[in-house]
Enzyme design. Structure first.
Site, PDB file in Angstrom:
ATOM      1  N   GLU A 173       0.796  -1.233   0.000  1.00 24.19           N
ATOM      2  CA  GLU A 173       0.000   0.000   0.000  1.00 24.19           C
ATOM      3  C   GLU A 173       0.832   1.290   0.000  1.00 24.19           C
ATOM      4  O   GLU A 173       0.803   2.061   0.970  1.00 24.19           O
ATOM      5  CB  GLU A 173      -0.953   0.014   1.204  1.00 24.19           C
ATOM      6  CG  GLU A 173      -1.926  -1.145   1.232  1.00 24.19           C
ATOM      7  CD  GLU A 173      -3.025  -0.974   2.283  1.00 24.19           C
ATOM      8  OE1 GLU A 173      -3.033   0.048   3.002  1.00 24.19           O
ATOM      9  OE2 GLU A 173      -3.886  -1.860   2.376  1.00 24.19           O
ATOM     10  N   GLU A 369      -5.487  -8.504   1.106  1.00 27.31           N
ATOM     11  CA  GLU A 369      -6.073  -8.162   2.417  1.00 27.31           C
ATOM     12  C   GLU A 369      -7.543  -7.857   2.211  1.00 27.31           C
ATOM     13  O   GLU A 369      -7.917  -7.162   1.259  1.00 27.31           O
ATOM     14  CB  GLU A 369      -5.436  -6.910   3.035  1.00 27.31           C
ATOM     15  CG  GLU A 369      -4.072  -7.102   3.612  1.00 27.31           C
ATOM     16  CD  GLU A 369      -3.520  -5.824   4.248  1.00 27.31           C
ATOM     17  OE1 GLU A 369      -4.305  -4.956   4.697  1.00 27.31           O
ATOM     18  OE2 GLU A 369      -2.283  -5.693   4.272  1.00 27.31           O
TER      19      GLU A 369
HETATM   20  C1  FCB Z   1      -4.326  -1.951   5.664  1.00 21.02           C
HETATM   21  C2  FCB Z   1      -2.952  -2.345   6.155  1.00 21.02           C
HETATM   22  C3  FCB Z   1      -2.966  -3.374   7.256  1.00 21.02           C
HETATM   23  C4  FCB Z   1      -4.092  -3.123   8.234  1.00 21.02           C
HETATM   24  C5  FCB Z   1      -5.402  -2.972   7.508  1.00 21.02           C
HETATM   25  C6  FCB Z   1      -6.592  -2.786   8.404  1.00 21.02           C
HETATM   26  O1  FCB Z   1      -4.266  -0.684   5.131  1.00 21.02           O
HETATM   27  O2  FCB Z   1      -2.180  -2.835   5.094  1.00 21.02           O
HETATM   28  O3  FCB Z   1      -1.704  -3.383   7.872  1.00 21.02           O
HETATM   29  O4  FCB Z   1      -3.807  -2.042   9.018  1.00 21.02           O
HETATM   30  O5  FCB Z   1      -5.324  -1.893   6.621  1.00 21.02           O
END
Ligand code: FCB
Length: 460
Positions: A173, A369
């Site tokens: 990210e 994620e």
């Molecule tokens: C993302 C991050 C991860 C976590 C989630 C909720 O942006 O990559 O580390 O904090 O959000």
């Protein structure tokens, strides 16, 4: 029975047998043991009073480094085929450049060997935000040499681990590093400088490309990158143009650089009062367009924009001034929302994946994620986190819908294995499928973990 077996089996029946299913974590959020590594910008930030909501710092986190075998057993027991974790750069090279820590490499030797011994596939991220403080002192990601520092680190890790790890991501990210770190100032290093944030975005993308080259040069088979992309929804016509620019800043400028199309014209124009982008060079653009073997997408919530609203100018949970050049709009998440205040809208995962596949054709996609924080209620009979079960069920279906619509989606990782240090929120926001008590370090699978276990282990 805590698990709705039929629901789990209905979902599993849609999942192809070669689909990668796993859980994700990151180094700073779970490792602890900060004294045995170099310092990172998240140590500096979290130790500054007022920056992290509950004052939590790197220790003990989930004390993961003292629980590696048990934690890996747990991942295996939850039916995962893969585990996404990150290397801590300052654990491998305390100062980010220079001498390599044998003890640091040994930690990840134990971790990676343990992952492989359990038949899990390691998905390793090289940089999940914990920049060595010594590099920040040299200007961090604003330093024009930052891509070389990163490439050297990537090369070292791939040389050491490339025989055991096929799949590496360079960065996690970069949008968050650039805009929460340098524009909104709510993440490390806590700067509020819109021009710097745009330069950091660019330098991170150059660094990722350089890292991909270095990984390949060291023999890594499957180098990629992880972005947080989402669907921008304009609630009224008055914000159509602003929503377009937000889409540029959130999604298109990353994908256009990767696809070799350079910076989108509307982003350059929309930010012209902030920066002239003079730091962009043809060599840098070439580097940023280094081909990827795969792209990871972290998705949580859409960004819904309107001309008026109760949270005028702020993105819930992310502060204001996140998008340089954007003013006069409101961010208006609808209900239902998670404990982060993030709207739950699974369809936006489908549209995000489909749009990404169109903008960056030919690159396999993974959801690296996806998950949700809720205020869990602990009972003697367990943690019945039905909202999180609903979230996973609807979002995994939504990801599979994108596959049905032609997106080349290869896998899904739940965020997160554990309740952990949720950055500026500390322990106050819990994303885990496994509850972690920070005092006793007891791990307790929630119903969402049992649900995902049933799904993951029932795939035909
Ligand atoms: C993302 C991050 C991860 C976590 C989630 C909720 O942006 O990559 O580390 O904090 O959000």
């Amino acid at each position: 029975m805590a698990v709705d077996i039929q629901r789990a089996h209905d979902l599993a029946a849609r999942i192809p047998s070669d689909f990668v299913l796993g859980f994700a974590t990151s180094s700073w959020q779970i490792e602890g043991s900060s004294q045995s590594r170099g310092r990172s910008i998240w140590d500096d930030f979290s130790e500054t009073p007022g920056k992290v909501l509950d004052g939590a710092t790197a220790d003990p986190a989930c004390d993961h480094l003292n629980h590696i075998p048990d934690d890996l057993d747990l991942i295996k027991d939850l039916g995962a085929k893969a585990y996404r974790f990150s290397f801590s750069w300052p654990r491998v090279i305390h100062d980010g450049i220079g001498s390599v820590s044998a003890a640091g490499l040994d930690v990840y030797d134990r971790l990676v060997d343990g992952v492989l011994e359990r038949g899990l596939a390691p998905y390793a991220t090289l940089y999940h935000w914990d920049l060595p403080s010594a590099l920040q002192e040299k200007g961090g990601w604003l330093n024009p040499d930052s891509d070389k520092w990163f490439a050297d680190y990537a090369h070292l890790v791939a040389e050491h681990f490339g025989d055991r790890i096929d799949t590496f991501a360079t960065l996690n990210e970069p949008w968050v590093s650039a805009f929460l770190g340098y524009a909104a100032g709510i993440h490390a290093p806590g700067e509020k400088n819109a021009a710097a944030s745009l330069e950091v975005f660019y330098r991170l993308m150059v660094a990722s490309g350089h890292g991909i080259q270095a990984l390949r040069a060291a023999g890594a088979k499957n180098p990629g990158l992880v972005l947080n992309l989402t669907t921008i929804i304009a609630e009224d016509n008055e914000v159509a143009e602003q929503a377009q620019l937000i889409d540029g800043l959130q999604n298109r400028m990353f994908l256009d650089l990767l696809a070799g199309r350079g910076l989108p014209d509307d982003v350059v124009e929309g930010t012209s009062s902030i920066t002239d982008w003079a730091f962009v060079t043809p060599q840098g653009l070439d580097m940023a367009a280094e081909p990827l073997e795969w792209l990871g997408i972290n998705y949580y919530t859409p960004t819904r924009v309107a001309s008026t609203g109760e949270d005028a100018g702020k993105i819930v949970g992310q502060g204001d001034s996140v998008y340089p050049g954007i003013a006069g709009v409101s961010f208006v998440p609808k209900n239902p929302r998670t404990a982060m205040g993030w709207e739950i809208h699974a369809e936006s995962l489908t549209t995000t994946l489909v749009a990404t596949a169109e903008r960056l054709p030919g690159v396999p996609l993974y959801v690296t994620e996806n998950g949700a924080a809720f205020d869990d209620v602990v009972t003697p009979e367990g943690i019945h986190d039905l909202p999180r079960v609903d979230y996973y069920d609807s979002h995994i279906h939504a990801a599979l819908d994108a596959r049905d619509q032609g997106a080349d989606l290869r896998g899904y990782f739940a965020w997160s294995l554990f309740d952990n240090l949720e950055w500026a929120e500390g322990w106050t926001k819990r994303f885990g499928v496994v509850r972690v008590d920070a005092d006793t370090q007891k791990r307790t699978p929630k119903d969402s973990a049992l649900f995902l276990r049933e799904v993951y282990s029932s795939v035909p």
